[in-house]
Write an enzyme that holds these catalytic residues in place. Structure first.
Site, PDB file in Angstrom:
ATOM      1  N   HIS A 148       0.835  -1.208   0.000  1.00 52.84           N
ATOM      2  CA  HIS A 148       0.000   0.000   0.000  1.00 52.84           C
ATOM      3  C   HIS A 148       0.871   1.261   0.000  1.00 52.84           C
ATOM      4  CE1 HIS A 148      -3.962  -1.988   0.982  1.00 52.84           C
ATOM      5  NE2 HIS A 148      -3.101  -2.961   1.266  1.00 52.84           N
ATOM      6  N   ASP A 202      -5.701   6.029   1.507  1.00 50.47           N
ATOM      7  CA  ASP A 202      -5.927   4.630   1.164  1.00 50.47           C
ATOM      8  C   ASP A 202      -7.375   4.291   1.515  1.00 50.47           C
ATOM      9  OD1 ASP A 202      -5.996   1.618   1.695  1.00 50.47           O
ATOM     10  OD2 ASP A 202      -3.943   1.838   0.973  1.00 50.47           O
TER      11      ASP A 202
END
Length: 232
Positions: free
Chosen positions: A22, A128
């Site tokens: 990520h 995110d």
């Protein structure tokens, strides 16, 4: 760059989920925004910030005047910096402990922008998608738009989006005994997913394959994707 130029420059605060893949995807996206003229503040957890410094050297995150690296606490006990954190504990902490320090950090960042003119105020948050349980709230509190950036494939995201429906239809969590893993239950066809034909329970992300209503990761993922539509 003079103070007037700094004050009017778009400022994107980018915050990834605190896991390697990520972070890598978010930093690539942040670089693209930077090349387009954005001031960037990239926010890691203190744990991952320290890992970067240990791996790349004490000056590796000095950044540029308009691309800065910052950190917020993750509220987890100290652990070995050479290993990945416990994902269950991390998900639980994101749900419960990240909003307050993130909000405090945002307020300080914007106050510094007003008092010192060294950086523009935050004009948008790139979060995110799996951090949305707190980043959407923080963005609303400071009146900034928020973009949710998913580092997974579109079909994977669509699978995550079905978790709430699967629960409401009584298909999950799975039964307490483990027979459902071998008796064909996971071959149950889901015929309501747009654009995805002949999808079975077993084809959805494996986080679904839990027998507990209290499964931390299952609930974390479900709650995060439930909020996807709330992004600006």
């Amino acid at each position: 760059m003079d103070s007037t130029e700094v004050a009017t420059k778009p400022h994107a605060l980018c915050i990834p989920f605190p896991a390697q893949s990520h972070i890598k995807a978010m930093i690539k996206f942040a670089k693209l925004l930077h090349r387009r003229g954005f001031h960037i503040t990239f926010v890691n957890t203190e744990f991952n910030h320290k890992r970067f410094l240990k791996s790349l050297g004490p000056n590796s995150l000095d950044g540029l005047p308009d691309f800065q690296f910052e950190a917020i606490p993750d509220s987890l006990p100290d652990s070995n910096e050479d290993t990945t954190q416990d994902i269950t504990l991390l998900c639980e902490s994101v749900r419960k402990n990240f909003l307050a320090p993130f909000h405090t950090f945002l307020a300080k960042l914007n106050n510094d922008a007003i008092e010192t003119s060294s950086n523009p105020p935050v004009t948008g948050i790139v979060s995110d998608g799996f951090m949305s349980t707190f980043t959407i709230i923080a963005a609303e509190e400071i009146g900034a738009p928020i973009v949710l950036f998913y580092t997974i494939a579109a079909c994977s995201f669509m699978g995550f989006k079905q978790l709430r429906a699967v629960v409401e239809k009584g298909l999950a969590p799975l039964k307490d005994d483990e027979s459902c893993f071998t008796n064909g239950y996971l071959d149950t066809v889901l015929d309501w997913i747009p654009g995805m034909r002949d999808i079975r329970l077993r084809d959805l992300p494996t986080f679904l394959q839990t027998t507990s209503t209290d499964d931390t990761i299952f609930n974390f993922v479900m709650e995060a994707t439930d909020r996807a539509h709330e992004a600006s």
